[in-house]
Design a protein around this motif. Structure first.
Motif, PDB file in Angstrom:
ATOM      1  N   ALA A 341       0.847  -1.200   0.000  1.00 37.21           N
ATOM      2  CA  ALA A 341       0.000   0.000   0.000  1.00 37.21           C
ATOM      3  C   ALA A 341       0.879   1.245   0.000  1.00 37.21           C
ATOM      4  O   ALA A 341       2.103   1.156   0.123  1.00 37.21           O
ATOM      5  N   GLN A 342       0.240   2.395  -0.136  1.00 35.00           N
ATOM      6  CA  GLN A 342       0.955   3.680  -0.115  1.00 35.00           C
ATOM      7  C   GLN A 342       0.136   4.667   0.704  1.00 35.00           C
ATOM      8  O   GLN A 342      -1.080   4.514   0.864  1.00 35.00           O
ATOM      9  N   ILE A 427      -4.361   2.120   1.899  1.00 33.32           N
ATOM     10  CA  ILE A 427      -4.074   2.316   3.319  1.00 33.32           C
ATOM     11  C   ILE A 427      -5.338   2.541   4.153  1.00 33.32           C
ATOM     12  O   ILE A 427      -5.341   2.291   5.359  1.00 33.32           O
ATOM     13  N   ASP A 428      -6.430   2.994   3.533  1.00 35.27           N
ATOM     14  CA  ASP A 428      -7.640   3.264   4.303  1.00 35.27           C
ATOM     15  C   ASP A 428      -8.585   2.066   4.353  1.00 35.27           C
ATOM     16  O   ASP A 428      -9.746   2.196   4.715  1.00 35.27           O
ATOM     17  N   HIS A 572     -12.841   8.897   5.890  1.00 30.72           N
ATOM     18  CA  HIS A 572     -11.814   9.918   6.133  1.00 30.72           C
ATOM     19  C   HIS A 572     -12.131  11.133   5.281  1.00 30.72           C
ATOM     20  O   HIS A 572     -12.941  11.059   4.341  1.00 30.72           O
ATOM     21  N   ALA A 573     -11.494  12.231   5.590  1.00 31.11           N
ATOM     22  CA  ALA A 573     -11.687  13.452   4.804  1.00 31.11           C
ATOM     23  C   ALA A 573     -11.171  13.227   3.391  1.00 31.11           C
ATOM     24  O   ALA A 573     -10.188  12.513   3.186  1.00 31.11           O
ATOM     25  N   PRO A 574     -11.822  13.806   2.373  1.00 30.41           N
ATOM     26  CA  PRO A 574     -11.354  13.610   0.995  1.00 30.41           C
ATOM     27  C   PRO A 574      -9.965  14.215   0.788  1.00 30.41           C
ATOM     28  O   PRO A 574      -9.616  15.228   1.387  1.00 30.41           O
ATOM     29  N   SER A 575      -9.190  13.556  -0.069  1.00 29.79           N
ATOM     30  CA  SER A 575      -7.849  14.061  -0.377  1.00 29.79           C
ATOM     31  C   SER A 575      -7.949  15.317  -1.235  1.00 29.79           C
ATOM     32  O   SER A 575      -8.994  15.604  -1.835  1.00 29.79           O
ATOM     33  N   LEU A 576      -6.842  16.038  -1.318  1.00 28.23           N
ATOM     34  CA  LEU A 576      -6.798  17.242  -2.152  1.00 28.23           C
ATOM     35  C   LEU A 576      -7.062  16.885  -3.610  1.00 28.23           C
ATOM     36  O   LEU A 576      -7.776  17.597  -4.325  1.00 28.23           O
TER      37      LEU A 576
END
Length: 624
Positions: A341-342, A427-428, A572-576
């Motif tokens: 994963a990353q 990872i999530d 989780h909060a959305p990524s940029l």
């Protein structure tokens, strides 16, 4: 060209040498040739690091420390550096005969001046002097630190060997090998071992042959040991040149001016290494391999073009520090699986939960700045869960550019997996507690080790609740699914991504079942380690896994859904990048351009067989 030799072994020294090199490169104006004497671990790390760092006017040569071990293994050594701490004695036997002079450094020194100034002291050597050293800045060799303290013989306070100027050809002419061996054997008749490794033997030789040493100014090796007297040096000096953390406590050493020195060291620890890719003035055409072509390709990009950021990110070569922390590879097992994963800094909190769910080996790529890498190091050290897991390999890919290089990160983690099979996850997601054992058993039962090319699909689910009782079995998961606490992954946003998994069939399945590829399919799969790599052109958000699944299908992997396997996505909060995808039509247009280029490349590689992917994509678009 200045020549610098460093003995470097293991994971910790491989991190230390990076900070040393940052400080050297920051001030240097000359080309450098690094001669690194390494064990297999350090060589693996540093070859990748320097190849991806792409610093101009730096040549790196590696030498196998194993060759030197027999030359020093007869010497008992109490110092924490072990056999590697004795290898500076035998450098002439491994460095090229054509090399006349070299600066030898410990990994725990930090420069605050141009190294060429140190090199200039070779010009001050008399005809008989072969080694340049700074006086030892403690009373160690005076023998009065404690009762019954019996140090090795030394001239006065002796000399410290953290910074050495070696005139190699003169050293050979003096019969250096015979001289130091005779001295060491004689002293070992009354001493049980060396306490300070090579330093004790260098000092014993200099005691007998003081004409061999050229004393260097104290500022070129300011020693911060537990019993340091370095204050006598630096309070009178106009400026300091080299700081040496020669206590086993390193940066935690107690010293009334330690905070000042720590600040200097931490400056380079967190310094962005890509800024050191600048070319030294007056040293043109000293490009590392591939750098000139890369610069030309970047220069041809049009900054006004809407997809400039995507094109620039695809060409970016990221510095990569593999196995950033100590790592114990798993013993070879024919059906073993590594979770791949990353992540970036904002997902660091997922690691502890992941370690609790997955007891097997992991290979994780982390996208971090230099400063964040140090925060990550501290995070792991402070975690009672992470600090004891030595089968997790962390690979730092240093941040560079505006878009998240998701597939480049995946490829770094995938390339470093050592087991025959890999579970390609994100990872999530938290895997079922039993998944690691179940996957190994499934691989064995399905007899995947032969010619059969299969991708084992792990069905993906999601919860929208931050507080969530994780199901211990498929039966518990189905209960949560029916109650509305769980959902099939992205069922409300992007059902195409996992529709082919056929969740209705999975509910009742007792045995693995085969499914067909369909447009936009992006399951999480278990595949052999030598599977196709991810397409690095996909950066930011969108289609990064889809393209990989297409590649697997094009290479005739069969997709087998495992009936007892599952993994659950946590909120989780959305990524940029996903925010930009949702808000920017230009971003989506650029992604579409990448898809079209990907299909063109597929057609070139697979011919008419690739037509089904383009047809399916067009069909799904027309339905939308």
């Amino acid at each position: 060209m200045l020549h610098v030799a460093v003995v470097c072994a293991g994971y910790n020294s491989s991190r230390e040498i990076v900070t040393l090199m940052k400080s050297v490169l920051f001030y240097r104006k000359n080309p450098l040739h690094l001669h690194l004497i390494t064990d297999a671990i350090a060589r693996n790390i540093l070859e990748t690091l320097f190849r991806t760092w792409m610093v101009p006017a730096v040549v790196v040569s590696f030498y196998d420390a194993e060759e030197l071990k027999p030359l020093v293994s007869w010497i008992p050594n109490k110092h924490y550096s072990g056999l590697y701490g004795l290898m500076k004695l035998v450098l002439p036997s491994i460095l090229p005969l054509s090399l006349a002079r070299v600066i030898v450094l410990d990994t725990d020194v930090t420069f605050s001046s141009d190294i060429v100034e140190l090199w200039a002291f070779f010009g001050h050597f008399s005809d008989k002097q072969v080694v340049g050293l700074v006086e030892n800045q403690s009373d160690w060799y005076l023998g009065n630190l404690w009762k019954n303290h019996r140090p090795w013989p030394a001239l006065g306070r002796g000399f410290n060997t953290g910074v050495i100027l070696l005139w190699l050809d003169r050293l050979q002419q003096t019969g250096w090998e015979q001289v130091w061996k005779l001295t060491a054997k004689r002293e070992l008749l009354t001493q049980t071992a060396t306490s300070l490794a090579d330093q004790d033997i260098f000092n014993a030789v200099i005691k007998e042959h003081p004409e061999l040493v050229h004393p260097l100014p104290c500022v070129w090796n300011v020693q911060l040991s537990d019993h340091t007297l370095a204050e006598r040096c630096y309070l009178e000096a106009a400026d300091l040149k080299v700081i040496h953390w020669n206590s086993p406590k390193k940066l935690q050493v107690k010293n009334k001016h330690a905070e000042f020195f720590r600040s200097l060291h931490l400056t380079f620890l967190g310094y962005d290494g890509k800024l050191l890719r600048r070319e030294p003035f007056g040293c043109p055409n000293h490009f590392p391999p591939g750098a000139e072509q890369l610069q030309q390709a970047l220069a041809q990009l049009d900054e006004e073009e809407p997809c400039f950021e995507f094109r620039q990110q695809q060409l970016t070569v990221h510095r990569v520090h593999i196995t950033f922390l100590s790592y114990q590879p798993p013993p070879p097992q024919p059906h073993d699986v590594t979770l791949v994963a990353q992540l970036s800094m904002d997902r660091l909190q997922m690691l502890e939960a992941l370690c609790r769910h997955w007891p097997g080996p992991m290979s994780l790529a982390l996208y971090l700045t230099d400063a964040e890498a140090q925060q990550f190091l501290h995070f792991v050290d402070m975690s009672p869960v992470l600090s004891v897991r030595k089968d997790v390999a962390y690979h730092v890919v240093y941040r560079d550019g505006p878009l998240y290089p998701v597939n480049q990160l995946r490829n770094v983690a995938l390339a470093q997996a050592l087991t025959p099979y890999v579970f390609l996850s994100d990872i999530d997601f938290l895997p079922a507690y039993s998944l690691y054992d179940y996957l190994r058993a499934s691989i064995e039962q399905l007899e995947l080790g032969g010619r059969r090319k299969a991708a084992l699909v792990v069905p993906a689910f999601e919860t929208l609740h931050y507080r969530f009782s994780f199901p211990k079995s498929k039966a518990e998961l189905l209960t949560l699914l029916d109650a509305g606490s769980l959902h099939t992954f992205r069922y409300h946003e992007w059902p195409q991504g996992h529709a082919s998994t056929d969740y209705s069939r999975w509910r009742e399945a007792q045995a693995p079942y085969r499914v067909q590829w369909s447009a936009h399919y992006e399951p999480y799969v278990v595949v052999p380690r030598d599977c196709p790599r991810y397409d690095p052109r996909f950066v930011g958000f969108g289609w990064n896994k889809v393209a990989h699944i297409i590649e697997l299908d094009a290479q005739e992997y069969e997709f087998l859904v495992l009936p007892e396997a599952f993994s659950i996505h946590l909120p989780h909060a959305p990524s940029l990048d996903i925010s930009r995808f949702r808000s920017s039509p230009t971003y989506r247009d650029c992604l579409q351009a990448l898809k079209e280029e990907f299909h063109q490349d597929l057609s070139r590689r697979y011919g008419s067989a690739a037509l089904k992917y383009l047809t399916a994509l067009q069909l799904s678009r027309s339905r939308a």
